[in-house]
Motif scaffolding. Structure first.
Motif, PDB file in Angstrom:
ATOM      1  N   ASN A  24      12.063 -15.739 -11.680  1.00 17.29           N
ATOM      2  CA  ASN A  24      12.343 -14.304 -11.821  1.00 17.29           C
ATOM      3  C   ASN A  24      12.054 -13.529 -10.538  1.00 17.29           C
ATOM      4  O   ASN A  24      12.832 -12.663 -10.143  1.00 17.29           O
ATOM      5  N   GLY A  25      10.941 -13.838  -9.879  1.00 17.38           N
ATOM      6  CA  GLY A  25      10.581 -13.135  -8.653  1.00 17.38           C
ATOM      7  C   GLY A  25      11.540 -13.414  -7.510  1.00 17.38           C
ATOM      8  O   GLY A  25      11.916 -12.506  -6.763  1.00 17.38           O
ATOM      9  N   LEU A  26      11.937 -14.671  -7.355  1.00 20.41           N
ATOM     10  CA  LEU A  26      12.875 -15.020  -6.287  1.00 20.41           C
ATOM     11  C   LEU A  26      14.267 -14.464  -6.567  1.00 20.41           C
ATOM     12  O   LEU A  26      14.953 -13.978  -5.659  1.00 20.41           O
ATOM     13  N   ALA A  27      14.691 -14.516  -7.817  1.00 20.36           N
ATOM     14  CA  ALA A  27      15.993 -13.946  -8.189  1.00 20.36           C
ATOM     15  C   ALA A  27      16.000 -12.440  -7.945  1.00 20.36           C
ATOM     16  O   ALA A  27      16.983 -11.892  -7.435  1.00 20.36           O
ATOM     17  N   ALA A  28      14.916 -11.766  -8.284  1.00 23.21           N
ATOM     18  CA  ALA A  28      14.820 -10.326  -8.049  1.00 23.21           C
ATOM     19  C   ALA A  28      14.863 -10.008  -6.557  1.00 23.21           C
ATOM     20  O   ALA A  28      15.463  -9.012  -6.151  1.00 23.21           O
ATOM     21  N   LEU A  29      14.259 -10.861  -5.745  1.00 25.28           N
ATOM     22  CA  LEU A  29      14.289 -10.680  -4.294  1.00 25.28           C
ATOM     23  C   LEU A  29      15.721 -10.748  -3.766  1.00 25.28           C
ATOM     24  O   LEU A  29      16.155  -9.894  -2.992  1.00 25.28           O
ATOM     25  N   VAL A  30      16.472 -11.735  -4.205  1.00 21.97           N
ATOM     26  CA  VAL A  30      17.870 -11.877  -3.773  1.00 21.97           C
ATOM     27  C   VAL A  30      18.694 -10.688  -4.258  1.00 21.97           C
ATOM     28  O   VAL A  30      19.466 -10.100  -3.498  1.00 21.97           O
ATOM     29  N   LEU A  38      24.025 -14.199  -7.791  1.00 26.31           N
ATOM     30  CA  LEU A  38      23.143 -15.316  -8.138  1.00 26.31           C
ATOM     31  C   LEU A  38      23.843 -16.378  -8.970  1.00 26.31           C
ATOM     32  O   LEU A  38      23.416 -17.528  -8.990  1.00 26.31           O
ATOM     33  N   ASP A  39      24.916 -16.026  -9.660  1.00 24.39           N
ATOM     34  CA  ASP A  39      25.574 -16.980 -10.553  1.00 24.39           C
ATOM     35  C   ASP A  39      26.772 -17.676  -9.909  1.00 24.39           C
ATOM     36  O   ASP A  39      27.616 -18.243 -10.579  1.00 24.39           O
ATOM     37  N   SER A  40      26.812 -17.697  -8.582  1.00 27.94           N
ATOM     38  CA  SER A  40      27.932 -18.318  -7.870  1.00 27.94           C
ATOM     39  C   SER A  40      27.778 -19.822  -7.707  1.00 27.94           C
ATOM     40  O   SER A  40      28.723 -20.496  -7.313  1.00 27.94           O
ATOM     41  N   GLY A  41      26.600 -20.343  -7.983  1.00 34.14           N
ATOM     42  CA  GLY A  41      26.335 -21.756  -7.750  1.00 34.14           C
ATOM     43  C   GLY A  41      25.744 -22.026  -6.379  1.00 34.14           C
ATOM     44  O   GLY A  41      25.417 -23.166  -6.045  1.00 34.14           O
ATOM     45  N   ALA A  42      25.600 -20.980  -5.573  1.00 36.84           N
ATOM     46  CA  ALA A  42      25.022 -21.124  -4.240  1.00 36.84           C
ATOM     47  C   ALA A  42      23.536 -21.466  -4.346  1.00 36.84           C
ATOM     48  O   ALA A  42      22.873 -21.114  -5.322  1.00 36.84           O
ATOM     49  N   LEU A  43      23.036 -22.138  -3.324  1.00 30.81           N
ATOM     50  CA  LEU A  43      21.607 -22.437  -3.239  1.00 30.81           C
ATOM     51  C   LEU A  43      20.932 -21.359  -2.408  1.00 30.81           C
ATOM     52  O   LEU A  43      21.464 -20.930  -1.381  1.00 30.81           O
ATOM     53  N   PHE A  44      19.749 -20.931  -2.838  1.00 30.81           N
ATOM     54  CA  PHE A  44      18.953 -19.961  -2.103  1.00 30.81           C
ATOM     55  C   PHE A  44      17.640 -20.644  -1.738  1.00 30.81           C
ATOM     56  O   PHE A  44      16.874 -21.031  -2.615  1.00 30.81           O
TER      57      PHE A  44
END
Length: 107
Positions: A24-30, A38-44
């Protein structure tokens, strides 16, 4: 040899992050600091201050996945903030993912 996934893009977050952050924290950062989906399948990809740990966040159509890697002796080679001033640049980072293109997220 084919990998487990074939991401359309790999985004390298150049600043270190607090590794107490999880999905959740990393997704919120992006989401809060970029226009990336975030739902593109890309790696972060994220690293800690010591550069001996890495987290990889991605969406696989069923939910988020978070991979964690800790090096016992070495450090990840990570571009410093001063190397890429002001703009996103295409870089190769073969130690992480052979022949993959990594896009630097410039914040």
């Amino acid at each position: 040899m084919k990998g487990l996934i074939s991401p359309p893009a790999i985004y390298l977050y150049r600043e270190f992050v607090d590794f107490r952050k999880s999905i959740n924290g990393l997704a919120a950062l992006v989401e809060s600091e970029t226009d990336l989906s975030l739902d593109s399948g890309a790696l972060f990809l994220f690293t800690n201050k010591q550069r001996d740990k890495m987290k990889v966040l991605y969406w696989d159509n069923t939910g988020f996945a978070l991979w964690y890697k800790r090096l016992e002796k070495d450090k990840f080679k990570w571009p410093s903030s001063g190397v890429f001033q002001g703009s996103c640049r295409l870089i190769m980072f073969k130690q992480l993912v052979p022949t993959a293109r990594l896009y630097l997220v410039s914040l």
